[in-house]
Scaffold this motif. Sequence first.
Motif, PDB file in Angstrom:
ATOM      1  N   VAL B  37    -106.814  49.207  93.463  1.00 37.37           N
ATOM      2  CA  VAL B  37    -105.733  49.477  92.629  1.00 37.37           C
ATOM      3  C   VAL B  37    -104.835  50.224  93.697  1.00 37.37           C
ATOM      4  CG1 VAL B  37    -104.701  50.904  90.855  1.00 37.37           C
ATOM      5  CG2 VAL B  37    -107.124  49.735  90.580  1.00 37.37           C
ATOM      6  N   GLY B  40    -100.867  52.219  91.207  1.00 42.30           N
ATOM      7  CA  GLY B  40    -101.007  52.050  89.827  1.00 42.30           C
ATOM      8  C   GLY B  40    -101.298  50.499  89.327  1.00 42.30           C
ATOM      9  N   ARG B  41    -101.139  49.586  90.421  1.00 43.66           N
ATOM     10  CA  ARG B  41    -101.161  48.349  89.985  1.00 43.66           C
ATOM     11  C   ARG B  41    -102.436  47.739  90.531  1.00 43.66           C
ATOM     12  NH1 ARG B  41     -99.871  42.828  92.200  1.00 43.66           N
ATOM     13  NH2 ARG B  41    -100.006  43.740  94.215  1.00 43.66           N
ATOM     14  N   THR B  42    -103.512  47.020  89.595  1.00 41.75           N
ATOM     15  CA  THR B  42    -104.471  46.312  90.111  1.00 41.75           C
ATOM     16  C   THR B  42    -104.267  45.053  90.821  1.00 41.75           C
ATOM     17  OG1 THR B  42    -105.620  47.276  88.183  1.00 41.75           O
ATOM     18  CG2 THR B  42    -106.836  45.422  89.358  1.00 41.75           C
ATOM     19  N   VAL B  43    -104.597  45.314  92.140  1.00 39.72           N
ATOM     20  CA  VAL B  43    -104.324  44.067  93.034  1.00 39.72           C
ATOM     21  C   VAL B  43    -105.149  42.923  92.831  1.00 39.72           C
ATOM     22  CG1 VAL B  43    -104.087  43.335  95.611  1.00 39.72           C
ATOM     23  CG2 VAL B  43    -103.554  45.600  94.818  1.00 39.72           C
ATOM     24  N   GLN B 240    -106.559  37.141  90.764  1.00 39.56           N
ATOM     25  CA  GLN B 240    -106.416  38.645  90.637  1.00 39.56           C
ATOM     26  C   GLN B 240    -107.719  39.005  89.730  1.00 39.56           C
ATOM     27  OE1 GLN B 240    -103.220  39.459  88.056  1.00 39.56           O
ATOM     28  NE2 GLN B 240    -102.058  40.053  89.973  1.00 39.56           N
ATOM     29  N   HIS B 294     -99.239  46.342 100.964  1.00 36.69           N
ATOM     30  CA  HIS B 294     -99.382  47.628 100.868  1.00 36.69           C
ATOM     31  C   HIS B 294     -99.711  48.307 102.127  1.00 36.69           C
ATOM     32  CE1 HIS B 294     -98.592  46.903  96.562  1.00 36.69           C
ATOM     33  NE2 HIS B 294     -99.498  45.959  97.101  1.00 36.69           N
TER      34      HIS B 294
END
Lengths: 290, 295
Positions: B37, B40-43, B240, B294
Motif C-alpha cells: 500500500v 493509501g492506494r493498494t498497489v 492488482q 512511487h
Amino acid sequence: MTGTFTWNLLADIRDMWAYDAMVNAFRAGTIVAVLAALVGWFMVLRRQSFAGHTLALVGFPGAAGAVWLGLSVTLGYFTFCLAAALVIAALRTGGRRGYSEESAVIGTVQAFALATGMLFVSLYKGFLNGTTELLFGAFTGITADQVTVLAGVAVVVLAVLAVIGRPLLFASVDTDVARAHGVPSRVLDTVFLLLLGAAAAEASQITGALLVFALLVLPPATAQLVTARPGRSLAVSVGLAVLVVWVALFVGYYSPYPIGFWVTTTAFGAYALTSVLTGRTRSIPRRAAA
Amino acid sequence: MSTAPRQSAATRVTGARVPDEPTARPALVEIVDATVVLGGRTVWSGVGATIAPGEFVAILGPNGVGKSTLLKAVLGLVPLARGTVRLLGRPPGQANHDVGYLPQRRSFDASLRIRGLDVVRLGLDGDRWGLPLPGPRSRAAAARVRELVDLVGAGGYAHRPIGQLSGGEQQRLLIAQALARRPRLLMLDEPLDSLDLPNQAGVAALISQICRTEGVAVMIVAHDVNPILSYLDRVIYLGQGGAVSGTPGEVITAATLTRLYGTPIEVLSTSDGRLVVVGQPEAPALHTDRHPEHA
C-alpha cells in the motif's frame, strides 16, 4: 590596493608579500580556494548550484546581523550558513525527493535572507562601506586570527568530505542503486548541504556573498569539462581555483580595480577558454542510437 | 499462493507452479501473499511467487500495475502492508549485497561528466567510506571493472563520459555495474525500455548469456515480452489482485489472463512467434510514456 608594478615578477612578489595584509590574503585565499574547489566539485555534479548560491547569500544577513549586534562577523557567517543548510535540508526531505522541486523552496529562503540582510544593515546605521565588502569581498582586511579559523573549519570539512566522498559520488550519480547498496543517501544529502554551507561561509568571507560562485562553481565546472575522471577532475579543480586566487591577488595588488573583479574574471576566462577548446575536440553527444 | 484468497475469485489466480512445494534447490526469492500500500492506494495484494537459482524470469503486466514496486519490495525499498518476502532466506534489505539492481530510468543526463568505467566501479565499491587509496585492493577493483566491461562488450566506449553514450551503451554499462559484486540475482527494471529494436535484441541476448554463463538468476521487468520471450524460463504476470506464474506458454494465454484481470483478454500469436495481448487495462506492447512509480 596598488603597488608599483615592474616587469621583475619575483621582485614584485617580494614587494607584495612585505605587507602582512597581503600575506594573510594569500593564505586565506589559498585555503578557501582548495575548500571551494573540492566541495564545489560535488555541488556542480549534484546540480545544487542554486542551493550553493543561496547558502552564500545567507552569509550576508549573518554577517550584517553580527555587525549590528557587535558580534564576530565570522561567527555570523557560519551560524547563518549552517542554519540555512539545515533549513534547506529539512524542507527538501519534507518533499518527495529530487532536485526539481527544491528550487522554489531555495528561492524563498534566498529572498528572505536578502531582505533580512537589508534590515540588519539599516538597523546598524552608517554601514554603507561594510555592505559593499560583505557583498563583493574583503581580501585585504583579513587578520591572522581569521586565517586560523578558516584553516580549522577547512580541515574539518575536508576530513568529512574524504570519509563520505565515495558514497556521496555514488548517491549523486546513481541514487536508486546507491540506496539499494545501503548508502544512506538522505543522510548524505543533509551532511553535504552542511559542508556546502561551511564552504560558502568561508568563501563569502573572502569573495563576498555575491562573488562566491567564482570559486565554488567556475573551477569545478571547468575541471569537469577538462576530464571525466573523478580523481583528476578534483585535482584540476583545486589547481585551477588556487591559480585563480593567486593571479587575482597579484593583479589586484598592482591594479586600481577590486580583487573580487579579478577573481571572477580569471575564473570566467579559464572556463570560457576551456569550453571553446574542449568544444572543438568533443563531438556533439551521440543520441542517435538511443 | 496456497493461502486463502482475499480478493474476489475472479481476480485471484493460482499459478501453474505451487511455490510452497518443497523443491531440491532453495528459493532465491520467496514472496508469499504480499500486499503493498503506497499513499493509501493498494498497489497490489495477495501476490505470491518464487524465483529459483539461475532462472530467467520476466515480470509482466500492464503499465501502473506495480512491477517496479515488486522489485523494490524484494529489496526492502518499499514496505509490505501484509505478507512476507524472503530474499536468500532473509528479510528484505538484509541480503542486497547478493543482488545486482538496475532501476528503471530514462538515461544519464547528457552533461554528466563521469566515465562509464567510473559508474561500473561505483557498483563494486561505491558504498565504501573513505578515500580509494592506491594499493592491491584498488588494482583488484580496476581489474574486475575491466573484466565486467569486456563481459558486456563495452570496451570501445567505457572510457567516455556516460552522458554522451547511447541508450544501449549506457544499458550495457549499467548491467556491468549491477554484476560488479558477482550477485546471485540480477534485478532489471525495464532495461529494454527506450532502446531501439536491434538494441533491445542485443541487450536481451546479453542478459540471457550472462544468466546462463555466470549462473545468475534474472528478474526482469518488461512491458513487452517479445524481445525476451525465447530466453525465458518463467513469467510472473502481475495484476492488482494477485499474480500468476509459470512458463510463458502456460501463463500468456487468454484463459489465464482473463481470470487474472477479470475482463476478457485475447492473446494473439503472430506468424513469427510474437505474442500480442489485447484487452488489458493498458496495452503492454505500446511504448507509452513512462510514468514515475512511487519513489
